[in-house]
Scaffold this motif. Sequence first.
Motif, PDB file in Angstrom:
ATOM      1  N   ALA A   7     -27.024  -9.866  32.320  1.00 33.46           N
ATOM      2  CA  ALA A   7     -25.716 -10.487  32.545  1.00 33.46           C
ATOM      3  C   ALA A   7     -25.745 -11.979  32.254  1.00 33.46           C
ATOM      4  CB  ALA A   7     -25.254 -10.238  33.984  1.00 33.46           C
TER       5      ALA A   7
ATOM      6  N   GLN B 268     -22.206 -10.219  37.113  1.00 29.55           N
ATOM      7  CA  GLN B 268     -21.181 -10.630  36.157  1.00 29.55           C
ATOM      8  C   GLN B 268     -21.295 -12.122  35.903  1.00 29.55           C
ATOM      9  OE1 GLN B 268     -17.351  -9.491  37.673  1.00 29.55           O
ATOM     10  NE2 GLN B 268     -17.729  -7.300  37.470  1.00 29.55           N
ATOM     11  N   ARG B 269     -20.901 -12.508  34.714  1.00 28.00           N
ATOM     12  CA  ARG B 269     -20.859 -13.923  34.365  1.00 28.00           C
ATOM     13  C   ARG B 269     -19.486 -14.243  33.798  1.00 28.00           C
ATOM     14  NH1 ARG B 269     -24.401 -17.333  29.914  1.00 28.00           N
ATOM     15  NH2 ARG B 269     -23.618 -19.383  30.524  1.00 28.00           N
TER      16      ARG B 269
ATOM     17  N   VAL C 112     -15.516 -12.214  30.713  1.00 27.50           N
ATOM     18  CA  VAL C 112     -16.473 -11.761  31.719  1.00 27.50           C
ATOM     19  C   VAL C 112     -17.508 -10.880  31.033  1.00 27.50           C
ATOM     20  CG1 VAL C 112     -16.798 -10.500  33.866  1.00 27.50           C
ATOM     21  CG2 VAL C 112     -14.713 -11.840  33.511  1.00 27.50           C
TER      22      VAL C 112
ATOM     23  N   ASP D 295     -23.053  -2.988  35.771  1.00 28.45           N
ATOM     24  CA  ASP D 295     -22.016  -3.835  36.357  1.00 28.45           C
ATOM     25  C   ASP D 295     -22.435  -4.371  37.723  1.00 28.45           C
ATOM     26  OD1 ASP D 295     -19.634  -5.189  36.199  1.00 28.45           O
ATOM     27  OD2 ASP D 295     -18.439  -3.586  37.093  1.00 28.45           O
TER      28      ASP D 295
ATOM     29  N   SER E  36     -25.267 -12.495  28.617  1.00 30.47           N
ATOM     30  CA  SER E  36     -24.238 -11.636  28.016  1.00 30.47           C
ATOM     31  C   SER E  36     -23.154 -12.416  27.280  1.00 30.47           C
ATOM     32  CB  SER E  36     -23.577 -10.774  29.109  1.00 30.47           C
ATOM     33  OG  SER E  36     -22.940 -11.609  30.069  1.00 30.47           O
TER      34      SER E  36
ATOM     35  N   ALA F 192     -21.168  -8.606  31.658  1.00 32.40           N
ATOM     36  CA  ALA F 192     -21.834  -7.878  32.750  1.00 32.40           C
ATOM     37  C   ALA F 192     -22.986  -7.067  32.179  1.00 32.40           C
ATOM     38  CB  ALA F 192     -20.842  -6.968  33.466  1.00 32.40           C
TER      39      ALA F 192
END
Length: 442
Positions: free
Chosen positions: A71, A170-171, A161, A167, A74, A163
């Motif tokens: 994440a 998250q970023r 967002v 999940d 990502s 992930a």
Amino acid sequence: MGLYSIWPFLIALIVCVGLVAFVLRMRNPKITTLIVAPIFLYLVSAILGSAQLYFMGTMLLGICIVAFFFAHFSLRGITVERTATTPVARGDQVEVRVEVTNRDRLPKLFVRVRCPMPEWLRAEQETVAIAGLWPGQRSTVRVYARALKRGRYALPPVEVVGADPLDLFQRLARFRAPQEVVVHPTPEAAPSLELLGDDLLGTVAPRRVMRPGHGLDFHGLREYRPGDDVRAIDWKATARLSRLITIEFEPTQVGDLVILLDNREKLQIGTGPNSTLERAISLAAGAAAAVLEGRGSVHLRALGDGAATTVSAAAGDMRVLMDALAGIRAEEGSLQALVPEDVRGRTVLLVTPSAGPEVVATVRQATAGGGQAVALLLDRAAWTEERPASGIGRYFRRDAAADGDAESMAAMLHDAGARALVVGRNGLSREHAMRVWEEMAS
């Protein structure tokens, strides 16, 4: 010796308690489960001496670590560009296009794009998911919104967002892609506006322009031509001759029109698209459209930053005037400051929700300067159940001078030599608005 043998367990216990407290504050059930479960397995394995439980706990903890780094990277190399359809008319659909590009060497999976919208741009769906972006790939996301109110709206930053596959983490990254959506008002013909005669269309001006075929006096009958107004069809003659027959009117004179738009904040009643300010702007747009359609010129004056501002438009410049009307807000200032110094030979149209003495003073100031005054008085009684559009005054403030009777004010303006018409809050002429937009598009 016993103390030295127990202190590693005390440190481990303190670290575990701190980690559990941190995880619980994240309020993510998945992360809580996958981090608390290994700690529980380690404690049980330490008591039972089971190596299998150590292995299982390490596997769960490894999954969390891998998911965290997945994440974290990502959104690396992600770029965003945004465009929107503008200008649009009130009630139309706004299309916002967001292009997301992956400039990294690694693929990006499970990316979600969110386009927040301002209050009066109602989106059908703000968040769109992208299954995957390979290196160098570009994906286009479309978000549709309905423009519920005219205005100039700066779109908030685009939120992307990233992930991990589970999940768990998250970023969030916000990309500032400056974009403004301009929503034009709906040009509205005031009820019985034609009864005011040609004065509304500037016939007092010595320099006059012919506006063929749009007068009020009957000229004759002719066959229907593509583009003619269907409301001008003579159905009795059409039935008698078995072909479409339209009524032709005498040409109308069009000259200069000065619109004084009363946008004083303390007078406005109502909220959102149903306020007195929105109604006044729609009426001003309709009057301006009628004059510009007849190749006349329009000068719009309204309050801006405490002083009167002027926007002028000639035939074919309807876009300029509509952009100016879209940006008008309720302001502080004086009504009489809107009257220009030179109004000789011009028709002055005052659109106001006020029924106070300043209206009579403004009309007399316009007529004394050699102009012809026409007033559209918004009947405040039709908005009495609403509150002022903005500011703390929507709870407490009322302008006492503005709470007079619009009908009485119309009679006073007639005595002062001006034309006056009281306008309520009902009805937008959508057919008239569509005709104006078709002419702008052509």
